[in-house]
Design a protein around this motif. Structure first.
Motif, PDB file in Angstrom:
ATOM      1  N   LEU A 164       0.832  -1.206   0.000  1.00  5.06           N
ATOM      2  CA  LEU A 164       0.000   0.000   0.000  1.00  5.06           C
ATOM      3  C   LEU A 164       0.865   1.254   0.000  1.00  5.06           C
ATOM      4  N   GLU A 165       0.540   2.203  -0.897  1.00  6.60           N
ATOM      5  CA  GLU A 165       1.277   3.469  -0.968  1.00  6.60           C
ATOM      6  C   GLU A 165       0.390   4.676  -0.713  1.00  6.60           C
ATOM      7  N   TRP A 166      -0.877   4.621  -1.154  1.00 10.12           N
ATOM      8  CA  TRP A 166      -1.788   5.761  -1.018  1.00 10.12           C
ATOM      9  C   TRP A 166      -3.042   5.361  -0.262  1.00 10.12           C
ATOM     10  N   VAL A 167      -3.460   6.237   0.649  1.00  9.04           N
ATOM     11  CA  VAL A 167      -4.733   6.118   1.346  1.00  9.04           C
ATOM     12  C   VAL A 167      -5.559   7.329   0.942  1.00  9.04           C
ATOM     13  N   LEU A 168      -6.789   7.093   0.486  1.00 11.00           N
ATOM     14  CA  LEU A 168      -7.702   8.173   0.101  1.00 11.00           C
ATOM     15  C   LEU A 168      -8.859   8.216   1.085  1.00 11.00           C
ATOM     16  N   VAL A 169      -9.179   9.415   1.538  1.00 12.53           N
ATOM     17  CA  VAL A 169     -10.328   9.622   2.426  1.00 12.53           C
ATOM     18  C   VAL A 169     -11.151  10.789   1.883  1.00 12.53           C
ATOM     19  N   GLY A 170     -12.355  10.912   2.421  1.00 14.78           N
ATOM     20  CA  GLY A 170     -13.236  11.979   1.965  1.00 14.78           C
ATOM     21  C   GLY A 170     -13.252  13.211   2.852  1.00 14.78           C
ATOM     22  N   GLY A 171     -12.706  13.148   4.036  1.00 12.15           N
ATOM     23  CA  GLY A 171     -12.629  14.328   4.890  1.00 12.15           C
ATOM     24  C   GLY A 171     -13.699  14.461   5.952  1.00 12.15           C
ATOM     25  N   GLN A 172     -14.625  13.510   6.030  1.00 10.79           N
ATOM     26  CA  GLN A 172     -15.668  13.587   7.056  1.00 10.79           C
ATOM     27  C   GLN A 172     -15.056  13.424   8.446  1.00 10.79           C
ATOM     28  N   SER A 173     -15.746  13.984   9.444  1.00  9.10           N
ATOM     29  CA  SER A 173     -15.314  13.769  10.825  1.00  9.10           C
ATOM     30  C   SER A 173     -15.514  12.286  11.147  1.00  9.10           C
ATOM     31  N   GLY A 174     -14.792  11.799  12.103  1.00 13.99           N
ATOM     32  CA  GLY A 174     -14.913  10.394  12.458  1.00 13.99           C
ATOM     33  C   GLY A 174     -13.794   9.588  11.838  1.00 13.99           C
ATOM     34  N   ILE A 175     -14.127   8.435  11.285  1.00  9.91           N
ATOM     35  CA  ILE A 175     -13.137   7.495  10.764  1.00  9.91           C
ATOM     36  C   ILE A 175     -12.239   8.138   9.719  1.00  9.91           C
ATOM     37  N   GLU A 176     -12.788   8.939   8.814  1.00 12.98           N
ATOM     38  CA  GLU A 176     -11.969   9.518   7.756  1.00 12.98           C
ATOM     39  C   GLU A 176     -10.906  10.464   8.301  1.00 12.98           C
ATOM     40  N   GLN A 177     -11.285  11.356   9.192  1.00 16.39           N
ATOM     41  CA  GLN A 177     -10.304  12.282   9.754  1.00 16.39           C
ATOM     42  C   GLN A 177      -9.323  11.564  10.684  1.00 16.39           C
ATOM     43  N   MET A 178      -9.801  10.548  11.406  1.00 17.77           N
ATOM     44  CA  MET A 178      -8.884   9.763  12.238  1.00 17.77           C
ATOM     45  C   MET A 178      -7.844   9.074  11.356  1.00 17.77           C
ATOM     46  N   THR A 179      -8.279   8.609  10.189  1.00 25.42           N
ATOM     47  CA  THR A 179      -7.371   7.933   9.265  1.00 25.42           C
ATOM     48  C   THR A 179      -6.260   8.879   8.813  1.00 25.42           C
ATOM     49  N   VAL A 180      -6.609  10.134   8.529  1.00 24.19           N
ATOM     50  CA  VAL A 180      -5.586  11.110   8.141  1.00 24.19           C
ATOM     51  C   VAL A 180      -4.555  11.248   9.261  1.00 24.19           C
ATOM     52  N   GLU A 181      -5.026  11.373  10.489  1.00 27.63           N
ATOM     53  CA  GLU A 181      -4.117  11.520  11.624  1.00 27.63           C
ATOM     54  C   GLU A 181      -3.232  10.288  11.780  1.00 27.63           C
ATOM     55  N   VAL A 182      -3.816   9.099  11.607  1.00 27.92           N
ATOM     56  CA  VAL A 182      -3.064   7.850  11.734  1.00 27.92           C
ATOM     57  C   VAL A 182      -1.987   7.763  10.656  1.00 27.92           C
ATOM     58  N   VAL A 183      -2.377   8.001   9.399  1.00 24.78           N
ATOM     59  CA  VAL A 183      -1.411   7.901   8.300  1.00 24.78           C
ATOM     60  C   VAL A 183      -0.283   8.916   8.501  1.00 24.78           C
ATOM     61  N   CYS A 184      -0.622  10.134   8.877  1.00 19.87           N
ATOM     62  CA  CYS A 184       0.423  11.148   9.094  1.00 19.87           C
ATOM     63  C   CYS A 184       1.368  10.727  10.213  1.00 19.87           C
ATOM     64  N   SER A 185       0.838  10.075  11.241  1.00 19.41           N
ATOM     65  CA  SER A 185       1.685   9.626  12.349  1.00 19.41           C
ATOM     66  C   SER A 185       2.580   8.453  11.952  1.00 19.41           C
ATOM     67  N   MET A 186       2.234   7.759  10.876  1.00 15.40           N
ATOM     68  CA  MET A 186       2.987   6.586  10.428  1.00 15.40           C
ATOM     69  C   MET A 186       4.100   6.946   9.435  1.00 15.40           C
ATOM     70  N   LYS A 187       4.156   8.196   8.998  1.00 16.88           N
ATOM     71  CA  LYS A 187       5.084   8.587   7.930  1.00 16.88           C
ATOM     72  C   LYS A 187       6.555   8.469   8.320  1.00 16.88           C
ATOM     73  N   LYS A 188       6.885   8.620   9.598  1.00 15.29           N
ATOM     74  CA  LYS A 188       8.292   8.456  10.000  1.00 15.29           C
ATOM     75  C   LYS A 188       8.742   7.022   9.761  1.00 15.29           C
ATOM     76  N   GLU A 189       7.877   6.086  10.123  1.00 11.86           N
ATOM     77  CA  GLU A 189       8.191   4.669   9.954  1.00 11.86           C
ATOM     78  C   GLU A 189       8.028   4.212   8.499  1.00 11.86           C
ATOM     79  N   PHE A 190       7.050   4.815   7.800  1.00  8.16           N
ATOM     80  CA  PHE A 190       6.749   4.442   6.416  1.00  8.16           C
ATOM     81  C   PHE A 190       6.697   5.697   5.548  1.00  8.16           C
ATOM     82  N   PRO A 191       7.873   6.255   5.198  1.00  8.53           N
ATOM     83  CA  PRO A 191       7.897   7.520   4.455  1.00  8.53           C
ATOM     84  C   PRO A 191       7.252   7.430   3.066  1.00  8.53           C
ATOM     85  N   GLU A 192       7.118   6.233   2.525  1.00  7.67           N
ATOM     86  CA  GLU A 192       6.510   6.074   1.207  1.00  7.67           C
ATOM     87  C   GLU A 192       4.979   6.177   1.263  1.00  7.67           C
TER      88      GLU A 192
END
Length: 185
Positions: free
Chosen positions: A40-68
């Motif tokens: 997996l290289e790209w995660v797409l979300v729609g921006g809604q509050s809840g799962i979608e916004q949490m996903t953005v926060e999770v992916v951003c927090s994972m970038k140090k470990e997975f810069p790709e």
């Protein structure tokens, strides 16, 4: 991978400090980590509050470990957040600044439900799989996304990962076991 699911209010989450947020983010991180191992290289979300916004926060927090790993916020229409409360608009704006790519599927403001169907089609056509946090026993907005994904999967090679209540309960149990182990150390 398209990630979507329940909105905050459907999860009875009204503050970011709600303990459920930390548990849900942990479950999302575990599920996304498994997909990174599969390429997996790209995660797409729609921006809604809840799962979608949490996903953005999770992916951003994972970038140090997975810069790709990259995350895109694909909004259904222009001025997506205009009806939100001011504090939600601020949080949304901060998230938009963190994503690797952000755009709207429709360049018009909301005019009809067709824009949401067009957005669903866009998300399906631009991803190879969907991860949807949804359980049919607890209906909510993600019902429409999972129905669209299943219909799409009937005609295309498309994988659907459905995070249901059993998955959430098991993930919450694992989260608390890890937390207890860490607290003991």
């Amino acid at each position: 991978m398209w990630v979507t699911g329940y909105r905050s209010y459907e999860l009875n989450i009204y503050k970011d400090s709600d303990p459920k947020v930390e548990v849900l983010k942990s479950i999302l991180k575990d599920a996304i980590s498994q997909k990174i191992e599969d390429g997996l290289e790209w995660v797409l979300v729609g921006g809604q509050s809840g799962i979608e916004q949490m996903t953005v926060e999770v992916v951003c927090s994972m970038k140090k470990e997975f810069p790709e790993l990259k995350v895109a916020m694909m909004l259904p229409y222009n001025e997506f957040e205009t009806r939100w409360k001011p504090e939600r608009k601020v949080a949304f704006s901060l998230l938009k600044d963190q994503v690797d790519f952000c755009a709207t599927v429709s360049d018009k403001e909301y005019t009809s439900p067709q824009q949401l169907r067009n957005w669903q089609n866009f998300m399906l056509e631009h991803t190879e799989m969907a991860m949807i946090v949804y359980d049919p026993e607890y209906e909510g907005k993600p019902k429409y996304d999972i129905l669209a994904a299943k219909k799409y999967a009937n005609e295309h090679e498309y994988n659907i990962i459905n995070i249901d209540m059993d998955w959430l309960e098991n993930g919450a149990q694992e989260f608390f076991e890890r937390k207890n182990e860490n607290d003991l150390q």
